[in-house]
Design a protein around this motif. Structure first.
Motif, PDB file in Angstrom:
ATOM      1  N   ALA A  74      33.303  45.794  34.676  1.00 53.51           N
ATOM      2  CA  ALA A  74      33.483  47.475  34.758  1.00 53.51           C
ATOM      3  C   ALA A  74      32.624  47.828  34.789  1.00 53.51           C
ATOM      4  N   PHE A  75      33.028  49.763  35.374  1.00 53.08           N
ATOM      5  CA  PHE A  75      32.996  50.654  35.983  1.00 53.08           C
ATOM      6  C   PHE A  75      33.271  51.195  36.136  1.00 53.08           C
ATOM      7  N   GLN A  76      32.725  52.787  36.553  1.00 55.85           N
ATOM      8  CA  GLN A  76      33.816  53.772  36.107  1.00 55.85           C
ATOM      9  C   GLN A  76      33.398  54.532  37.178  1.00 55.85           C
ATOM     10  N   CYS A  77      35.090  55.361  37.639  1.00 56.37           N
ATOM     11  CA  CYS A  77      35.234  55.219  39.074  1.00 56.37           C
ATOM     12  C   CYS A  77      36.395  56.707  38.728  1.00 56.37           C
ATOM     13  N   ASP A  78      36.095  57.509  39.925  1.00 58.31           N
ATOM     14  CA  ASP A  78      37.512  59.096  40.507  1.00 58.31           C
ATOM     15  C   ASP A  78      38.040  58.711  41.542  1.00 58.31           C
ATOM     16  N   LEU A  79      39.068  57.725  41.087  1.00 55.47           N
ATOM     17  CA  LEU A  79      40.081  57.036  42.602  1.00 55.47           C
ATOM     18  C   LEU A  79      40.151  57.876  42.842  1.00 55.47           C
ATOM     19  N   THR A  80      40.125  58.892  43.516  1.00 52.62           N
ATOM     20  CA  THR A  80      40.625  60.398  44.254  1.00 52.62           C
ATOM     21  C   THR A  80      39.336  60.587  45.102  1.00 52.62           C
ATOM     22  N   LYS A  81      38.206  59.722  44.660  1.00 55.52           N
ATOM     23  CA  LYS A  81      36.852  60.201  45.205  1.00 55.52           C
ATOM     24  C   LYS A  81      35.922  59.119  45.417  1.00 55.52           C
ATOM     25  N   ASP A  82      35.931  58.278  44.468  1.00 61.59           N
ATOM     26  CA  ASP A  82      34.407  57.437  44.445  1.00 61.59           C
ATOM     27  C   ASP A  82      35.075  56.785  45.352  1.00 61.59           C
ATOM     28  N   ASP A  83      34.778  55.454  46.489  1.00 61.98           N
ATOM     29  CA  ASP A  83      34.787  54.442  47.023  1.00 61.98           C
ATOM     30  C   ASP A  83      34.962  53.803  46.410  1.00 61.98           C
ATOM     31  N   LEU A  84      36.157  52.902  46.177  1.00 61.41           N
ATOM     32  CA  LEU A  84      35.356  51.474  45.355  1.00 61.41           C
ATOM     33  C   LEU A  84      34.908  50.365  45.567  1.00 61.41           C
ATOM     34  N   MET A  85      34.628  50.450  47.229  1.00 65.00           N
ATOM     35  CA  MET A  85      34.365  49.666  47.690  1.00 65.00           C
ATOM     36  C   MET A  85      32.384  49.523  47.172  1.00 65.00           C
ATOM     37  N   LYS A  86      32.081  50.079  46.404  1.00 61.66           N
ATOM     38  CA  LYS A  86      30.645  50.097  46.304  1.00 61.66           C
ATOM     39  C   LYS A  86      30.645  49.412  44.664  1.00 61.66           C
ATOM     40  N   ASN A  87      31.893  48.497  44.283  1.00 62.74           N
ATOM     41  CA  ASN A  87      31.709  47.643  43.602  1.00 62.74           C
ATOM     42  C   ASN A  87      33.090  46.598  43.535  1.00 62.74           C
ATOM     43  N   VAL A  88      33.666  47.065  44.581  1.00 57.17           N
ATOM     44  CA  VAL A  88      34.508  45.649  45.258  1.00 57.17           C
ATOM     45  C   VAL A  88      34.729  45.620  45.864  1.00 57.17           C
ATOM     46  N   PRO A  89      34.453  44.045  46.472  1.00 59.79           N
ATOM     47  CA  PRO A  89      34.143  43.852  48.550  1.00 59.79           C
ATOM     48  C   PRO A  89      35.642  44.197  49.288  1.00 59.79           C
ATOM     49  N   GLU A  90      35.290  44.148  50.610  1.00 56.35           N
ATOM     50  CA  GLU A  90      36.576  44.863  50.458  1.00 56.35           C
ATOM     51  C   GLU A  90      37.758  43.813  50.975  1.00 56.35           C
ATOM     52  N   GLY A  91      38.974  43.793  51.064  1.00 57.65           N
ATOM     53  CA  GLY A  91      40.215  42.826  51.292  1.00 57.65           C
ATOM     54  C   GLY A  91      39.292  41.918  50.615  1.00 57.65           C
ATOM     55  N   SER A  92      39.478  41.815  48.701  1.00 55.65           N
ATOM     56  CA  SER A  92      38.691  40.762  47.825  1.00 55.65           C
ATOM     57  C   SER A  92      40.004  40.106  47.104  1.00 55.65           C
ATOM     58  N   VAL A  93      40.539  41.141  46.712  1.00 52.99           N
ATOM     59  CA  VAL A  93      41.344  41.379  45.425  1.00 52.99           C
ATOM     60  C   VAL A  93      43.041  40.905  45.809  1.00 52.99           C
ATOM     61  N   ASP A  94      43.106  40.062  44.944  1.00 55.36           N
ATOM     62  CA  ASP A  94      44.903  39.564  45.233  1.00 55.36           C
ATOM     63  C   ASP A  94      45.934  40.488  45.008  1.00 55.36           C
ATOM     64  N   VAL A  95      45.739  40.441  43.388  1.00 59.33           N
ATOM     65  CA  VAL A  95      46.418  41.992  42.356  1.00 59.33           C
ATOM     66  C   VAL A  95      45.648  43.339  41.970  1.00 59.33           C
ATOM     67  N   VAL A  96      46.484  44.455  42.178  1.00 61.95           N
ATOM     68  CA  VAL A  96      45.591  45.474  41.455  1.00 61.95           C
ATOM     69  C   VAL A  96      47.672  45.832  40.792  1.00 61.95           C
ATOM     70  N   THR A  97      46.808  45.862  39.056  1.00 63.08           N
ATOM     71  CA  THR A  97      47.471  46.292  38.812  1.00 63.08           C
ATOM     72  C   THR A  97      47.529  48.451  37.954  1.00 63.08           C
ATOM     73  N   LEU A  98      48.026  48.827  37.989  1.00 64.04           N
ATOM     74  CA  LEU A  98      48.580  50.100  38.422  1.00 64.04           C
ATOM     75  C   LEU A  98      49.391  50.748  37.066  1.00 64.04           C
ATOM     76  N   VAL A  99      49.107  50.199  35.797  1.00 62.04           N
ATOM     77  CA  VAL A  99      50.152  50.702  34.835  1.00 62.04           C
ATOM     78  C   VAL A  99      49.436  51.857  33.961  1.00 62.04           C
ATOM     79  N   PHE A 100      50.628  52.562  34.169  1.00 62.64           N
ATOM     80  CA  PHE A 100      50.819  54.398  33.644  1.00 62.64           C
ATOM     81  C   PHE A 100      49.030  55.247  33.897  1.00 62.64           C
ATOM     82  N   VAL A 101      49.041  54.900  35.126  1.00 58.33           N
ATOM     83  CA  VAL A 101      47.686  55.492  35.651  1.00 58.33           C
ATOM     84  C   VAL A 101      47.844  56.706  36.466  1.00 58.33           C
TER      85      VAL A 101
END
Length: 277
Positions: free
Chosen positions: A134-161
């Motif tokens: 778990a990590f803090q992230c502003d999805l509109t400006k913080d690069d997710l790849m600092k915490n999650v390797p590129e192309g490594s995720v099978d499923v993204v859940t975007l629920v009421f976000v």
């Protein structure tokens, strides 16, 4: 709130009564630019305060996720395959902890805008770093790849976000998610749909823009049409798999009313091969 009816999936938006049309049409004045800028600047603070007030008690655990999104099981080629999930906007973990309990072969990345929400996730007795990050992230400006390797995720859940993000910045969120999703990976989306009861309840002086409103606590909410959502995802390189309104009635026991809820439930995939523009 309890459901007084099953839910129906439909491609058409809810039909409004004349009274509802008049009420929506009558709200022409938008919140001032100055206040809008202030809300944008203080968005993180307002969500942090929301979690300070409500701690982990506001949202119920979402045990419906695997029922509604069979991809969480179906996208495996074999039973024991490890599935990597990114819960974008995890709140206090109402979605991830039921999943971690139910399925031992998943690893979850979980991020939220609110540092306080992330802290609640880490304090949960089910949180274990071997299975969850778990990590803090502003999805509109913080690069997710600092915490999650590129192309490594099978499923993204975007629920009421996404509804809490300014419409001008929604594409930035999707571009960010696209980078960490595997080719062939899927985004599972659920959020407020056009003409949901919550949209019709806003008082005068709450409107920020088309289908975009501010609540009394300063948090904001956008209400999606199928067309707007499809365009948003397609313009950021995703393909639509399913994109339906879910209409249901819920009973508000306090007010003795049956109210119409409208959600948009959708699935978008990242193509295996980049599409030629």
């Amino acid at each position: 709130m309890s459901s007084c009816d099953g839910h129906t999936k439909t491609l058409a938006a809810r039909v409004l009564t004349q009274e509802e049309l008049d009420r929506l049409g009558g709200e022409r004045t938008l919140v001032s630019d100055f206040k809008q800028m202030k809300l944008e600047k203080e968005a993180q603070k307002n969500w942090d305060l929301f979690y300070k007030r409500n701690t982990t008690n506001f949202f119920k655990d979402r045990h419906w996720t695997t029922r509604e999104f069979e991809e969480l099981k179906a996208c495996r080629e074999f039973e024991s395959q490890k599935l990597v999930i990114l819960e974008a906007g995890c709140g206090v973990g109402n979605c991830i902890f039921p999943l971690l309990e139910e399925d031992l072969n998943i690893f979850v990345y979980a991020c939220d805008f609110s540092p306080r929400a992330v802290e609640f996730v880490k304090q949960n007795s089910l949180y274990c770093p071997e299975r969850c990050c778990a990590f803090q992230c502003d999805l509109t400006k913080d690069d997710l790849m600092k915490n999650v390797p590129e192309g490594s995720v099978d499923v993204v859940t975007l629920v009421f976000v996404l509804s809490a993000v300014h419409p001008d910045k929604m594409k930035l969120v999707l571009e960010n998610l696209n980078k960490v999703l595997k080719p062939g990976g899927i985004v599972l989306f659920r959020d407020y749909g056009l003409y949901d009861h919550a949209m019709l309840r806003f008082k005068s002086g709450s409107k920020l823009g088309e289908n975009f409103y501010v609540r009394q606590d300063g948090t904001r909410s956008y209400f999606f049409s199928r067309e707007f959502l499809a365009e948003l995802f397609e313009e950021t390189g995703f393909q639509s798999v399913a994109n339906d309104y879910v209409l249901r009635e819920t009973v508000n026991k306090k007010e003795g009313l049956c109210v119409p809820r409208v959600f948009l439930q959708s699935k978008f995939t990242k193509p295996d091969q980049p599409q030629s523009s």
